[in-house]
Design a protein around this motif. Structure first.
Motif, PDB file in Angstrom:
ATOM      1  N   ALA A 250       0.264   1.957   5.555  1.00  0.00           N
ATOM      2  CA  ALA A 250       1.121   1.996   4.710  1.00  0.00           C
ATOM      3  C   ALA A 250       2.309   2.136   5.009  1.00  0.00           C
TER       4      ALA A 250
ATOM      5  N   TYR B  96      -8.383  -0.811  -2.376  1.00  0.00           N
ATOM      6  CA  TYR B  96      -7.693   0.421  -3.467  1.00  0.00           C
ATOM      7  C   TYR B  96      -5.816   0.088  -2.441  1.00  0.00           C
ATOM      8  N   ARG B  97      -5.118   0.292  -3.457  1.00  0.00           N
ATOM      9  CA  ARG B  97      -3.691   0.115  -2.471  1.00  0.00           C
ATOM     10  C   ARG B  97      -3.241   1.795  -2.699  1.00  0.00           C
ATOM     11  N   THR B  98      -3.525   2.009  -3.662  1.00  0.00           N
ATOM     12  CA  THR B  98      -2.300   2.982  -3.561  1.00  0.00           C
ATOM     13  C   THR B  98      -3.639   4.847  -4.226  1.00  0.00           C
ATOM     14  N   LEU B  99      -3.345   5.750  -2.682  1.00  0.00           N
ATOM     15  CA  LEU B  99      -3.673   6.478  -2.653  1.00  0.00           C
ATOM     16  C   LEU B  99      -2.891   8.509  -3.049  1.00  0.00           C
TER      17      LEU B  99
ATOM     18  N   PHE C 199      -8.454   1.674   1.371  1.00  0.00           N
ATOM     19  CA  PHE C 199      -7.386   1.946   1.246  1.00  0.00           C
ATOM     20  C   PHE C 199      -6.579   0.540   2.249  1.00  0.00           C
TER      21      PHE C 199
ATOM     22  N   LEU D 137       1.501   5.795  -0.644  1.00  0.00           N
ATOM     23  CA  LEU D 137       0.864   7.180  -0.039  1.00  0.00           C
ATOM     24  C   LEU D 137       1.364   7.927  -1.686  1.00  0.00           C
TER      25      LEU D 137
ATOM     26  N   ARG E 134       0.696  -1.464   0.170  1.00  0.00           N
ATOM     27  CA  ARG E 134       0.283   0.245  -0.696  1.00  0.00           C
ATOM     28  C   ARG E 134       0.777   1.826  -0.377  1.00  0.00           C
TER      29      ARG E 134
END
Length: 467
Positions: A395, A377-380, A372, A335, A333
Motif C-alpha cells: 500500500a 480491492y483498492r482500500t481497506l 487487496f 489503508l 492502494r
C-alpha cells in the motif's frame, strides 16, 4: 569431584556452588540444593571458566547446526550493521528497525552466523506461519518446526507463539542456544517473560520497531535479552531500504454543537478528577479513575470521558477529510486506521469499503487481504488488528483517522506503507481533531520522535490548501 551444573524445572541447580558464582544462586531448603534462574547460564559458565573453576556442565542440550542460505542474499547496509553490532555486543541485545526494513533477514543472518539450535517467538499465528515460510525458503535443508496453532514439533529450529513458548518454557529452556524474540516489546509481560527468565540461551536477539510499552517495562528487556545494540528510524532509511514518504497532519474542528458538548463533558470529567485528586498523566492515575468508576459520580465522569473521546475521534469533519484524501489518490492502494471498531464499520458502510477487525473470521480476513494484494480491492479500513503481526500487502497511502497516542502505533502504521518499490512515494495522513485531547497526545508523541520533512495542514481548509 568437580561440581556439576544441571538444569531442573526452569532453573540451574548445583549441590555445591563455587564462590565465584555464589551471588547468582540461592539455597532451596526444600530440595536441599542451590538454584539460579536459567537466564544466568551464560554468566555462570563464563565466570567459572574465567576463574578456572573445575565443573561439569550437564545443563545445556544445545545442538550445533549446518545452516547455509539457499539463495544469494545481498543485505542492505543497515542489516549488515545491525548484525555486526549484535555480534560485537556478544550476540545479545535488541535491534530496533521500522516495519518494512527487513528485521526478519537480520534474524536469519544472525542464525547463519550463530549456527545453534534456535527458538523464535512471535506474537500471532499469522507471524508464526510467515516466519515458518521464510525460514523454509532461507534454509530448506534445516529441520524447522512449529509450536502453536495446533502444532507441537520438537525440532532444532522452532517457531513458536509467545503464549505457547511461555506454557512450555520449562521443557524448552535447555534445548535452544539462540533465542529470537520478534516484536520483542511483548516479552516483558507477566505471562511471557518466563520464556527468557527460564531459558539457558546464551545468545539472544530481540527485534522491534519500538521497544516502548505503556507500563514502562521496556527497561526489563535489558536483562531479558540485552540492551539496544542498533537502532534506525524510518527517516534514516527513506529512499534506501524504505520508500520515500511524507507525513501530513490535517487538523479538523468540531462543529459548534460538537464543541459545546465536548466542553461540557470535559468540564464534568475534570471536576470529578479534581475532587478526587486524580492525575491522568500516568498509568496509576488511570487505574485510580477506573477504580472510581464503580461509584455513581465516577461512572458519570467515565461516561463523559468516553463520549468526549468518541466526539473527538468520530467528528463528521474527519469523514469529509477522508473523502477528499481518497479522491486525491484514486489509483493507489490505501489503508484507513481508526481507534475503534464502531468507526471502522461506519466508514465501511458510508464509503462501501471492506473492513477488517478482530471480529473478522480468519478465512474472511485472508480473503480480503488477498483481494487487496491482487488489486481487486483498492482500500481497506481497520482498527488495530493490522498494526503488527500480519503481512499487509503493498500500500502507498495510510489514513489515520484516530488512534494517534503512542509512538509504537504510529511507527507500525507508517511501516505498513514503507515497503520498498521503485518510484514509490508513500503518504501517511494523520487526521486530528483540533483543541481536543487527541491533538495534545499527538503533540506529545511527536515530542518523543519527530520524523524529518513533515508538513502540516492548518485546521481543515482542504488537503490542497497552502501550507
Amino acid at each position: 569431584m568437580s561440581p556439576v551444573l544441571k538444569y531442573d524445572r526452569g532453573t540451574l541447580i548445583m549441590w555445591e556452588v563455587p564462590q565465584v558464582v555464589a551471588h547468582l544462586f540461592t539455597w532451596d531448603a526444600r530440595s536441599q540444593l542451590y538454584r539460579a534462574r536459567g537466564q544466568f547460564y551464560r554468566e555462570v559458565s563464563e565466570l567459572l571458566r574465567g576463574h578456572g573453576a573445575p565443573y561439569r556442565d550437564e545443563a545445556a542440550r544445545f545442538q550445533k547446526l549446518e545452516l547455509s542460505f539457499a539463495r544469494d542474499i545481498t543485505p542492505y547496509a543497515h542489516q549488515k550493521e545491525a548484525l555486526q553490532a549484535w555480534k560485537a555486543a556478544g550476540r545479545q541485545g535488541l535491534v530496533v528497525l521500522p516495519t518494512g526494513a527487513g528485521k526478519t533477514l537480520v534474524a536469519q543472518l544472525a542464525m547463519g552466523a550463530t549456527p545453534r539450535s534456535t527458538i523464535i517467538c512471535v506474537p500471532t499465528i499469522d507471524l508464526l506461519h510467515q516466519w515458518y515460510s521464510g525460514l523454509l525458503a532461507a534454509f530448506p535443508d534445516a529441520s524447522i518446526g512449529l509450536l502453536g496453532g495446533g502444532s507441537r514439533d520438537e525440532t532444532p529450529i522452532l517457531v513458536s507463539t509467545y503464549d505457547s513458548a511461555a506454557i512450555h518454557a520449562e521443557e524448552l529452556a535447555s534445548r535452544y542456544a539462540l533465542l529470537i524474540c520478534d516484536e520483542a516489546h511483548h516479552l516483558p509481560s507477566d505471562f511471557t517473560r518466563v520464556i527468557a527468565e527460564m531459558s539457558l540461551a546464551p545468545y539472544r536477539l530481540g527485534l522491534t520497531a519500538t521497544p516502548k510499552r505503556s507500563d514502562g517495562r521496556e527497561a526489563d528487556l535489558d536483562s531479558l535479552l540485552g540492551p539496544v545494540v542498533y537502532e534506525r528510524q524510518p527517516a534514516d532509511l527513506r529512499g534506501l531500504a524504505l520508500s520515500e514518504y511524507r507525513e501530513v497532519q490535517i487538523l479538523v474542528r468540531l462543529s459548534a454543537a460538537e464543541q459545546a458538548r465536548y466542553d461540557e463533558l470535559i468540564a464534568l470529567r475534570g471536576a470529578f478528577l479534581a475532587r478526587m485528586n486524580i492525575q491522568l498523566g500516568s498509568i496509576d492515575g488511570w487505574k485510580q479513575f477506573v477504580m472510581q468508576s464503580g461509584t455513581l459520580e465516577g461512572r458519570r465522569a467515565m461516561l463523559a470521558h468516553r463520549e468526549a473521546r468518541a466526539l473527538a475521534y468520530g467528528t463528521e469533519g474527519k469523514l469529509r477529510v477522508l473523502e477528499e484524501v481518497l479522491a486525491n489518490h484514486p489509483a493507489e492502494r490505501s489503508l484507513i486506521f481508526t481507534d475503534d471498531n464502531a468507526t471502522v464499520y461506519r466508514v465501511s458502510r458510508e464509503f462501501l469499503i471492506p473492513a477488517i477487525t478482530h471480529q473478522t473470521p480468519v478465512k474472511e480476513r485472508h480473503t480480503l487481504l488477498q483481494a487487496f494484494r491482487d488489486g481487486r480491492y483498492r482500500t481497506l479500513v481497520t482498527s488495530r488488528v493490522l498494526n503488527e503481526g500480519v503481512d499487509v500487502p503493498e500500500a502507498s497511502v495510510a489514513v489515520v483517522l484516530s488512534g494517534t497516542a503512542t509512538e509504537r502505533e504510529h511507527i507500525q502504521r507508517l511501516g505498513r506503507i514503507l515497503r520498498k518499490v521503485t518510484g514509490k512515494q508513500a503518504t501517511l495522513y494523520e487526521v486530528v481533531t483540533e483543541g481536543t485531547a487527541e491533538e495534545r497526545v499527538s503533540k506529545q508523541r511527536k515530542g518523543q520522535w519527530k520524523p524529518r520533512g513533515d508538513s502540516q495542514v492548518p485546521a481543515w481548509e482542504g488537503i490542497n490548501a497552502p501550507h
